[in-house]
Write a protein that holds these residues in place. Structure first.
Motif, PDB file in Angstrom:
ATOM      1  N   SER A 273     -19.304   6.339 -29.344  1.00  0.00           N
ATOM      2  CA  SER A 273     -18.546   7.543 -29.682  1.00  0.00           C
ATOM      3  C   SER A 273     -17.467   7.253 -30.721  1.00  0.00           C
ATOM      4  O   SER A 273     -16.987   8.165 -31.384  1.00  0.00           O
ATOM      5  CB  SER A 273     -17.890   8.141 -28.433  1.00  0.00           C
TER       6      SER A 273
ATOM      7  N   PRO B 295     -16.973  13.903 -27.317  1.00  0.00           N
ATOM      8  CA  PRO B 295     -17.936  14.107 -26.216  1.00  0.00           C
ATOM      9  C   PRO B 295     -17.273  14.417 -24.884  1.00  0.00           C
ATOM     10  O   PRO B 295     -17.720  15.306 -24.161  1.00  0.00           O
ATOM     11  CB  PRO B 295     -18.705  12.788 -26.188  1.00  0.00           C
TER      12      PRO B 295
ATOM     13  N   LEU C  20     -17.690  17.867 -22.931  1.00  0.00           N
ATOM     14  CA  LEU C  20     -18.230  17.871 -21.560  1.00  0.00           C
ATOM     15  C   LEU C  20     -17.270  18.566 -20.599  1.00  0.00           C
ATOM     16  O   LEU C  20     -17.685  19.341 -19.721  1.00  0.00           O
ATOM     17  CB  LEU C  20     -18.490  16.430 -21.118  1.00  0.00           C
TER      18      LEU C  20
ATOM     19  N   VAL D 218     -23.639  17.603 -26.021  1.00  0.00           N
ATOM     20  CA  VAL D 218     -23.128  16.252 -25.775  1.00  0.00           C
ATOM     21  C   VAL D 218     -24.281  15.256 -25.721  1.00  0.00           C
ATOM     22  O   VAL D 218     -24.202  14.140 -26.262  1.00  0.00           O
ATOM     23  CB  VAL D 218     -22.313  16.210 -24.471  1.00  0.00           C
TER      24      VAL D 218
ATOM     25  N   PRO E  33     -23.955  13.817 -19.211  1.00  0.00           N
ATOM     26  CA  PRO E  33     -24.234  15.235 -19.502  1.00  0.00           C
ATOM     27  C   PRO E  33     -25.591  15.684 -18.938  1.00  0.00           C
ATOM     28  O   PRO E  33     -25.740  16.842 -18.539  1.00  0.00           O
ATOM     29  CB  PRO E  33     -24.204  15.309 -21.023  1.00  0.00           C
TER      30      PRO E  33
END
Length: 751
Positions: free
Chosen positions: A18, A32, A36, A58, A68
């Motif tokens: 990420s 992310p 989420l 996500v 996710p």
């Protein structure tokens, strides 16, 4: 699905991904974790579609992250979309084979669809990766219960309970498993010791109460469950357990407020609300039950349990055809469910036009749904002369039609020839059960929930001849006969309205009036025909004296019927109306507990009015204590029997109170009870060949009050001297019949 995530919840590899070029920092609103969390917020607010779109986004950004996908699976599962949930859980396990939530969630879905083998595999994997989670061991226990491995299930629930000692639901499931494994008494000892060490643990106390209730010690159970509710007033489970216990102890008026309290705690619990409706039926609040069940069906759809209880409520209200149609709907939805078929078989005998062949077919279908475990050896080597171990299987060895119509017969059996073993619940303060206990060499407490280990224990009692005394009715134990507990099995009384249809039921105890030779083809069993009637009536000592014929003082004839309204069909009301029209000034008294309901009373009066009988000629009376019910026969000149389901114990009571009954038999066993009782006391001339003769007999006797008064005056002495009340004579006949059945088996075993 409510907890929000932080970067700490992301695996290190995902965190690194990420932060790679092209991904925003985690503090950014489009990171992310933030996306989420946004999805979880949408889910909490009921916006499932929006939440799933964010979950998908996500996953697109971080395809290797399982979180996710897991949240999406749980979203679908929460919404009841098991197919999408299952696919999502499988994707989670592709990404992370050891993700406990996915193993457990997919395992539970597999349990739900009946695939307990795959469910066990998944949940066992989950136990390995998450051994400290009580919910995982609990799920394993459930899967083992479904597979029939009761001892292993008990071990799984024990571990779950160790990890979560205050969980009432787990403690109760452990009780179920212990009973199924045949270790109920051992579990009771363990719970008593554990409760002593932790006296305020509501889970332990609730489990003890539930176990005592299942062992038949309901009064003790209710006391403990009241303590559990006081300790855990917010537990819907404990409150519902108390309500169910009070219901089974026939303390229905006390049970219903606890049901209502449990529903307030768990308003979405469909099973709880269904049980509440069933309790309303037992409380004779049939209209309330009917309305509640229809509302539940509108809200939740046609579930089998709801339809079965609705069928019972409809039949109890005298709406027999509607009740049968509702039961048929339950069968259509779940053709393999024994509950649906039992309900249909309990409704059909009350319906107009039901014949012996159709009823036999229905009972055979019901019998086919009963579970049958691994066959085992039953009985001892054949010896036609030895003392017979006679088992009595019933939840109704007490003040009940079963008790009133059988206890004198068992008391009269030769104790040198029979050793009586009773199988059923314990009722400490019941006078008829005290009579059964006085003649029983052994008493083994059990209920409907019997596992394979308990079946083997019952077979180990080495009963030679088992008499089933409950049928397919409420709390019936017919399912145990399908497991073959004894080499010779006999059906007698207890929802004995026709053949059981059970291939494991060898004999059907009857008489020549109940099953004449031309009706034998309508029975799956061989007929064990007694020389007199098929029951032996024990009149209560408190029965008041026979009153003088009321017509002589009233100047008019009063017909009556004190049977359950379920037996009163539209055709019966039409026939009774024809009789009332032909006997000027006559009145009719219909007495049953359903008459407490105003809507039902109005419908019955309307039924008579449709056939020209005014409401002032009809008196509708509600329930009363038994002594008072018997006294009210002093107001009745002639009983008009319902059909096609006749009076049984009711006819015996009417005869004892000096009131003869006009009846008309049919093809089914239930339609011939009164024919048997009347013939057995020498009143075969009160049995009509058809409806027309039924009307003629009632009108003729109403026109000859002198003869009717003379008959009434001597009827109790006549009944007392007849085979209907002759316990020693009946006992000799019953003993000879059972010996014949035993010798027949011995001869076939030797061949």
């Amino acid at each position: 699905m409510t907890a929000l995530l932080t970067e700490r919840d992301m695996p290190a590899s995902v965190v690194r991904s990420s932060r790679a070029p092209g991904f925003p920092e985690t503090g950014d609103d489009t990171s992310p974790t933030m996306l989420l969390n946004k999805a979880l917020t949408e889910e909490r607010q009921g916006n499932a579609d929006a939440a799933r779109a964010w979950f998908a986004e996500v996953s697109r950004q971080l395809p290797e992250w399982d979180e996710p996908v897991l949240r999406r699976a749980e979203s679908f599962r929460f919404a009841g979309d098991d197919t999408e949930a299952g696919a999502a859980y499988e994707r989670v396990l592709e990404l992370n084979p050891n993700r406990p939530e996915a193993l457990l969630g997919l395992g539970c879905l597999r349990l739900k669809c009946g695939d307990w083998q795959q469910a066990q595999t998944l949940i066992l994997r989950c136990c390995a990766v998450a051994p400290d989670r009580a919910d995982v061991w609990d799920a394993l226990g459930v899967s083992l219960l479904l597979s029939g491995d009761w001892p292993a299930a008990e071990s799984a629930f024990a571990e779950a309970h160790r990890l979560d000692p205050g969980n009432i639901e787990i403690a109760l499931r452990r009780v179920d498993a212990a009973l199924g494994a045949g270790s109920g008494e051992t579990e009771l000892c363990r719970l008593e010791l554990a409760s002593g060490n932790d006296p305020t643990n509501a889970a332990l106390i609730c489990a003890r109460g539930a176990l005592l209730e299942r062992l038949g010690r309901r009064s003790e159970a209710a006391d403990l469950l009241e303590v559990a509710v006081a300790l855990a007033p917010g537990s819907a489970t404990a409150t519902a357990q108390l309500a169910q216990c009070l219901t089974r102890e026939h303390r229905i008026a006390q049970a219903i407020p606890y049901f209502e309290a449990a529903i307030a705690l768990a308003p979405d619990d469909l099973g709880l609300r269904n049980n509440h409706a069933a309790a309303l039926v037992r409380a004779n609040r049939h209209r309330e039950a009917h309305d509640a069940l229809e509302a539940l069906i509108r809200e939740h759809g046609e579930h089998v349990g709801l339809l079965c209880n609705l069928s019972n409520a409809l039949a109890s209200l005298g709406l027999q055809e509607e009740g049968a149609a509702t039961a048929r709907r339950a069968v259509e939805i779940a053709p393999g469910a024994d509950t649906a078929w039992r309900t249909l078989c309990n409704a059909l005998p009350y319906c107009d036009g039901i014949g012996g062949a159709a009823l036999l077919q229905a009972y055979r279908s019901a019998a086919a749904t009963l579970s049958r475990g691994t066959p085992g050896r039953v009985g001892t080597p054949p010896d036609p002369q030895r003392r017979i171990r006679l088992g009595l299987l019933s939840p109704a060895l007490k003040v009940h039609p079963v008790g009133w119509l059988t206890v004198a017969a068992f008391e009269a059996l030769d104790p040198e020839a029979f050793d009586i073993v009773c199988l059923g619940p314990h009722y400490a303060d019941d006078p008829i059960q005290r009579q059964f206990r006085a003649i029983a060499a052994e008493w083994h407490t059990l209920d409907q929930h019997v596992g394979s280990a308990r079946v083997e224990q019952l077979r180990g009692l080495e009963i030679d001849v088992l008499i089933e005394l409950s049928g397919y009715g409420d709390h019936g134990l017919m399912g145990l006969c399908a497991e073959r507990l004894a080499p010779v099995q006999v059906k007698w009384v207890g929802s004995q309205n026709h053949s059981t249809g059970l291939k494991e039921m060898d004999w059907f105890l009857t008489d020549r009036w109940e099953t004449p030779p031309e009706l034998a083809a309508f029975y799956a069993e061989r007929l064990l025909v007694l020389p007199d009637g098929y029951v032996c009536y024990s009149p209560p000592a408190y029965a008041p004296p026979v009153a003088a014929l009321p017509a002589l003082r009233a100047g008019r004839v009063t017909f009556g019927c004190f049977n359950n309204l379920a037996k009163v069909t539209a055709t019966v009301i039409e026939t009774w109306s024809a009789i009332l029209r032909r006997v000027p000034g006559s009145r009719f008294v219909l007495k049953c507990h359903q008459m407490a309901d105003a809507q039902t009373r109005a419908r019955i009066l309307h039924g008579f009015a449709r056939h020209g009988v005014a409401a002032d000629r009809i008196e509708l009376r509600g329930a009363s204590p038994h002594r008072e019910l018997l006294r009210q026969y002093g107001d009745i000149d002639i009983v008009l029997d319902p059909f096609p389901y006749n009076g049984g114990l009711t006819t015996c009571e009417a005869l004892w109170m000096g009131v003869p009954t006009v009846t008309v038999p049919g093809e089914t066993f239930a339609s011939r009870h009164s024919t048997s009782h009347l013939s057995n006391v020498g009143l075969a001339d009160w049995v009509a060949a058809d409806r027309a003769e039924y009307e003629r007999l009632a009108v003729r006797w109403a026109g000859d009050l002198a003869a009717l008064a003379q008959l009434r005056q001597g009827l109790r002495a006549r009944v007392k001297a007849s085979p209907l009340c002759d316990g020693p004579r009946f006992g000799r006949n019953l003993g000879a019949a059972l010996r014949h059945a035993w010798r027949d088996w011995c001869a076939r075993e030797r061949d």
